[in-house]
Write a protein that holds these residues in place. Structure first.
Motif, PDB file in Angstrom:
ATOM      1  N   ASN A   1      46.905  31.119  46.585  1.00 28.38           N
ATOM      2  CA  ASN A   1      46.485  32.269  46.096  1.00 28.38           C
ATOM      3  C   ASN A   1      45.709  32.138  44.793  1.00 28.38           C
ATOM      4  OD1 ASN A   1      45.686  34.734  46.922  1.00 28.38           O
ATOM      5  ND2 ASN A   1      47.330  35.713  45.973  1.00 28.38           N
ATOM      6  N   LEU A   2      44.900  31.014  44.706  1.00 29.50           N
ATOM      7  CA  LEU A   2      44.244  30.814  43.402  1.00 29.50           C
ATOM      8  C   LEU A   2      42.901  31.524  43.036  1.00 29.50           C
ATOM      9  CD1 LEU A   2      45.088  28.761  41.306  1.00 29.50           C
ATOM     10  CD2 LEU A   2      43.291  27.013  42.175  1.00 29.50           C
ATOM     11  N   ARG A   3      43.193  32.135  41.824  1.00 25.34           N
ATOM     12  CA  ARG A   3      41.996  33.046  41.518  1.00 25.34           C
ATOM     13  C   ARG A   3      41.539  32.538  40.207  1.00 25.34           C
ATOM     14  NH1 ARG A   3      41.163  37.668  44.275  1.00 25.34           N
ATOM     15  NH2 ARG A   3      42.870  38.092  45.757  1.00 25.34           N
ATOM     16  N   LYS A   4      40.133  32.378  39.932  1.00 31.09           N
ATOM     17  CA  LYS A   4      39.601  32.169  38.609  1.00 31.09           C
ATOM     18  C   LYS A   4      38.456  33.140  38.169  1.00 31.09           C
ATOM     19  CE  LYS A   4      38.797  30.005  34.789  1.00 31.09           C
ATOM     20  NZ  LYS A   4      39.833  30.258  33.790  1.00 31.09           N
ATOM     21  N   ARG A   5      38.441  33.582  37.315  1.00 28.44           N
ATOM     22  CA  ARG A   5      37.384  34.620  36.776  1.00 28.44           C
ATOM     23  C   ARG A   5      36.589  34.096  35.643  1.00 28.44           C
ATOM     24  NH1 ARG A   5      37.560  40.126  38.281  1.00 28.44           N
ATOM     25  NH2 ARG A   5      39.788  39.900  38.581  1.00 28.44           N
ATOM     26  N   TYR A   6      35.436  34.052  35.618  1.00 29.54           N
ATOM     27  CA  TYR A   6      34.506  33.853  34.493  1.00 29.54           C
ATOM     28  C   TYR A   6      33.879  35.109  34.097  1.00 29.54           C
ATOM     29  CZ  TYR A   6      34.937  28.874  35.849  1.00 29.54           C
ATOM     30  OH  TYR A   6      35.300  27.482  36.146  1.00 29.54           O
ATOM     31  N   GLY A   7      34.363  35.904  33.001  1.00 30.23           N
ATOM     32  CA  GLY A   7      33.673  37.025  32.969  1.00 30.23           C
ATOM     33  C   GLY A   7      34.042  37.827  33.960  1.00 30.23           C
ATOM     34  N   LYS A   8      32.514  38.214  34.592  1.00 35.21           N
ATOM     35  CA  LYS A   8      32.753  39.114  35.699  1.00 35.21           C
ATOM     36  C   LYS A   8      32.612  38.448  36.973  1.00 35.21           C
ATOM     37  CE  LYS A   8      30.826  43.457  33.775  1.00 35.21           C
ATOM     38  NZ  LYS A   8      29.473  44.338  33.810  1.00 35.21           N
ATOM     39  N   MET A   9      32.172  37.179  36.874  1.00 30.81           N
ATOM     40  CA  MET A   9      31.895  36.212  37.944  1.00 30.81           C
ATOM     41  C   MET A   9      33.407  35.834  38.601  1.00 30.81           C
ATOM     42  SD  MET A   9      30.669  33.646  39.736  1.00 30.81           S
ATOM     43  CE  MET A   9      30.873  32.273  38.875  1.00 30.81           C
TER      44      MET A   9
END
Lengths: 295, 308
Positions: free
Chosen positions: B6-14
């Protein structure tokens, strides 16, 4: 054994190797010696009137000029040498690889920092023959020479740590270099301006009668000891940072301001390097993550 | 060997990764396929301990990447999509430097490095400066660098990008050798056929999600069974489609302009019968055409619903 193991820093050895192989290094050495040598020798020439006349009092002055000149060169060269140490690695796209190896952040930062500084030390020690010429004329005590070189080392350490930290923080070498110069010059001029502002403030308060005439405001002048230029002048017992200028009875004024300078710059070095070590880690330990969760 | 949960990575809004879950067994060569910006490099960076995920976990050899990065780094050899080399080092010194960074004793490094150079066919370039090497050679040297500490897992981000066909073939040969050595390898690419040749398992990622996951041999078996027949009609398209869909060997019929595209799983004899039947039924058939199934299409079809 542990210390030896720590010294065995592949990053440092590799930097040494690459630095001495680059075409730039001999040129840098050449220009460094040329600038310092030309000014010093020209000064000797003028002072001795083309070798016909010589006043022994001038040799102390000559030593001071050479030392201040060298300080100027250090302040000028060290930010340039160190501010590319980490960002250069990032720009060359070698940093991420390095970070996936077993090299610890501490080893990486210390290796980079020492590598740049050892080249600077190499430049400084290469000027010893110039000092030898100055010594021919006498007038300087060996203790002063040792103090001057110690002063250079601690100054390089501190400026180097500023450069390395900014290089870690700022992605681009160009910007990191400019900011490093700004910080170093800002510090040098800022300490002078700060003392001036404080003195003016005190004078104003005295006139307004807020502070009594007997209250001790000598501590303000103590700030001068943190200024590189005044601190080096202090070694020759010149300038406003010398011990002789103070009349206070507190032990604070009995310590040679030289040590204040060393203590502050040593502290700056340690703090900046620790911050750089913390910041370079891609996945940072505890502290930061805990703070992030709380948000 | 590798577990991603369940890996999530957010760059700012992206959002680069939207809950990626994946498991790769020891000794498999895993191909990570997807368009640029799908999240392949992000996943690989997280596995290489270079990036902190916003949420979710990733394990390499049982170690959580953010909690025990040191242990993970010993297990992995990572090659980023773009990497630089040091100008003033020879190939041998380059490997020696990284070997030293892994705390390998000097005597041992002296033994390993010639073997590594041999493995990547660079023995003759041992004393050449790395910046004088061609891109393909640098890539191979980079691969040797990944192997300097004999890691169990190799994470190779687009190793074949920017290489000429010859260099690609050489790279593939080396990877085959590494696979025989029992390494777990993760390779990414945006070209599926390129990976299909060297991987055991393929995962397709799109917009931060795993959209497909399956074994390559299954795909190939399917591929041999499935043909695509194109039939050009003058009219009566709807009728013909309905007629074809009733046939046993027809998996799918779609309509593209004047053509009907038919997924067909039968043999040649059955194919003859199909065409005969169409003609006899009076459909205005103008042309026939036979194509091999498209790898990507078949892959997506057989792995439909995986990961979503």
């Amino acid at each position: 054994m542990n210390v030896l193991k720590r010294l065995n820093n592949p990053v440092l050895f590799n930097e040494w190797k690459m630095r001495m192989r680059s075409v730039r290094s001999p040129w840098m050495l050449f220009f460094y010696l040329m600038v310092l040598g030309a000014i010093t020798l020209f000064y000797i020439y003028v002072q001795t009137d083309g070798g016909t006349y010589y006043n022994p009092d001038n040799s102390r002055e000559l030593f001071m000029i050479l030392s201040i000149l060298q300080l100027g060169m250090i302040v000028f060269v060290v930010p340039g040498l160190t501010s590319g140490s980490i960002s250069g690695e990032r720009e060359r796209q070698t940093l991420s690889i390095l970070l996936t190896t077993n090299v610890s952040a501490t080893r990486l930062i210390l290796g980079k920092w020492l590598a740049s500084l050892s080249f600077m030390m190499f430049l400084v020690f290469a000027t010893i023959p110039l000092y030898a010429i100055v010594f021919l004329y006498g007038g300087v005590s060996p203790i002063q020479v040792v103090k001057v070189f110690g002063f250079y080392v601690i100054t390089m350490f501190a400026i180097g740590s500023v450069g390395v930290l900014l290089s870690t923080l700022i992605k681009r070498t160009g910007i990191a270099t400019v900011v490093s110069y700004a910080v170093v010059f800002g510090y040098s001029i800022g300490t002078m301006v700060l003392v001036e502002i404080l003195n003016q403030f005190v004078r104003y308060q005295r006139r307004a009668g807020v502070i009594g005439h007997n209250s001790n405001t000598d501590w303000i002048d103590l700030i001068y000891s943190f200024n590189p230029l005044f601190a080096i002048l202090n070694i020759f017992e010149e300038g406003p940072a010398t011990r002789g200028n103070r009349y206070g009875s507190s032990w604070l004024y009995k310590i040679d301001p030289y040590w204040y300078y060393c203590a502050l710059l040593g502290l700056i070095t340690v703090i900046f390097l620790l911050v750089a070590i913390y910041l370079i880690q891609p996945v940072r330990p505890r502290l930061f993550r805990a703070a992030k969760k709380e948000q | 060997m590798i577990q991603i949960k369940n890996l999530r990575k957010r760059y700012g809004k992206m959002e680069a990764l939207k809950g990626l879950t994946l498991e790769i067994e020891k000794g498999t060569v895993f191909g990570f396929v997807g368009p640029n910006g799908a999240g392949k490099s992000t996943t690989m960076s997280i596995l290489a301990t270079l990036l902190e995920p916003t949420s979710g976990q990733a394990y390499v050899g049982g170690y959580e990447v953010t909690k025990s990065p040191k242990e993970v780094r010993k297990l992995i050899g990572y090659m980023p999509d773009f990497f630089g080399v040091y100008d003033n080092l020879t190939a041998e010194e380059y490997l020696d430097f990284y070997g030293a960074n892994y705390d390998i004793p000097q005597a041992e490094r002296k033994e390993i490095i010639p073997q590594l150079l041999e493995l990547v066919n660079l023995s003759h370039k041992r004393d050449a400066y790395v910046d004088s090497l061609s891109r393909g050679m640098k890539q191979r040297l980079g691969l040797a660098r990944c192997l300097v500490h004999n890691p169990e897992v190799l994470i190779l981000d687009e190793p074949a990008s920017g290489l000429d066909p010859r260099a690609r073939i050489e790279l593939r040969e080396i990877l085959k050798e590494l696979r025989n050595m029992g390494k777990t390898i993760i390779i990414s690419s945006h070209i599926l056929p390129e990976l299909a040749e060297m991987c055991d398992v393929i995962g397709i990622v799109e917009e931060g999600n795993l959209v497909a996951f399956g074994r390559v041999d299954e795909i190939y078996t399917r591929m041999q069974e499935t043909k695509v027949l194109r039939i050009r009609l003058l009219d009566r398209f709807e009728e013909a489609m309905a007629h074809l869909q009733q046939k046993v060997n027809v998996s799918q019929v779609t309509h593209e302009g004047n053509w009907l595209v038919v997924g067909f799983t039968g043999d040649d004899q059955q194919q003859v019968e199909l065409f005969h039947d169409l003609a006899v039924s009076g459909f205005p058939v103008a042309a026939f055409n036979e194509e091999q199934g498209d790898l990507e299409e078949i892959f997506l079809e057989i792995t439909k619903g995986v990961g979503s």
